[in-house]
Design an enzyme around this catalytic site. Sequence first.
Site, PDB file in Angstrom:
ATOM      1  CB  SER A  72      -0.996   0.250   1.482  1.00 54.55           C
ATOM      2  OG  SER A  72      -1.642   0.812   1.750  1.00 54.55           O
ATOM      3  CG  ASP A  95      -6.752  10.867   3.424  1.00 62.76           C
ATOM      4  OD1 ASP A  95      -6.605   9.656   4.405  1.00 62.76           O
ATOM      5  OD2 ASP A  95      -7.649  10.416   2.322  1.00 62.76           O
ATOM      6  CD1 TRP A 148      -8.629   2.883   5.579  1.00 62.23           C
ATOM      7  CD2 TRP A 148     -10.107   4.392   4.454  1.00 62.23           C
ATOM      8  NE1 TRP A 148      -8.700   2.621   4.433  1.00 62.23           N
ATOM      9  CE2 TRP A 148      -9.871   3.591   4.165  1.00 62.23           C
ATOM     10  CE3 TRP A 148     -10.923   5.307   4.227  1.00 62.23           C
ATOM     11  CZ2 TRP A 148      -9.723   3.314   2.019  1.00 62.23           C
ATOM     12  CZ3 TRP A 148     -11.148   5.019   2.450  1.00 62.23           C
ATOM     13  CH2 TRP A 148      -9.961   4.092   1.823  1.00 62.23           C
ATOM     14  N   GLY A 149      -6.590   5.525   6.378  1.00 60.61           N
ATOM     15  CA  GLY A 149      -6.254   6.624   5.450  1.00 60.61           C
ATOM     16  C   GLY A 149      -5.005   7.367   5.732  1.00 60.61           C
TER      17      GLY A 149
END
Length: 199
Positions: free
Chosen positions: A13, A186, A183-184
Amino acid sequence: MPQRIDFYFDFGSPTAYLAWTRLPGMARDNDAELVYHPVLLGGIFQATGNASPMTNAAKAAYMTRDLERFAHRYRVPLAFNPHFPINTLTLMRMATGVQHQQRERFPELMAALFSGMWVESRDLGDGSVLRQTLERHRFDPDALLAIAADETVKTRLKEATAAAVERGLFGLPAIFVNDEMFWGQDRLDFVQEALEAGR
């Protein structure tokens, strides 16, 4: 008692790579414990019915540009791997085994594999390339491949992936501050806010 950051990742990822470049510093600056959780992204996708955004051409093009923006913001190198997607099963088994059997070398392995994948654009799914990469970082490839083939390690990775799904994960990276999930990569601003609120 220090706060805890749980970081669920897979070397395949690019967003997990970007999160990895930031989280150790965030943990240090906030006096928090950073706990790494190697899991298999493909297993999470299979269990939840999710799929990589790279399977959609328009979304993949946007995401690639967005990753470049974040790498620029974080001031870290990023090269999209032309061999993507790469089967990371062996890599994640290695990470799982080294984390438990050679804990002192786990950060070095993280750096070798994340950098190999997302800075040097190496095809780490190719056995000879993987061996070469490990040797460059002073790892014994035969020893790590033996760890990856160990049935206990295989089971541990399966169980960790299943436990991640049970905890509510549907993709990576997933970051928990105490019990709240973000999540993520960002969402690191929210991670920082949660750490500050918990002081």
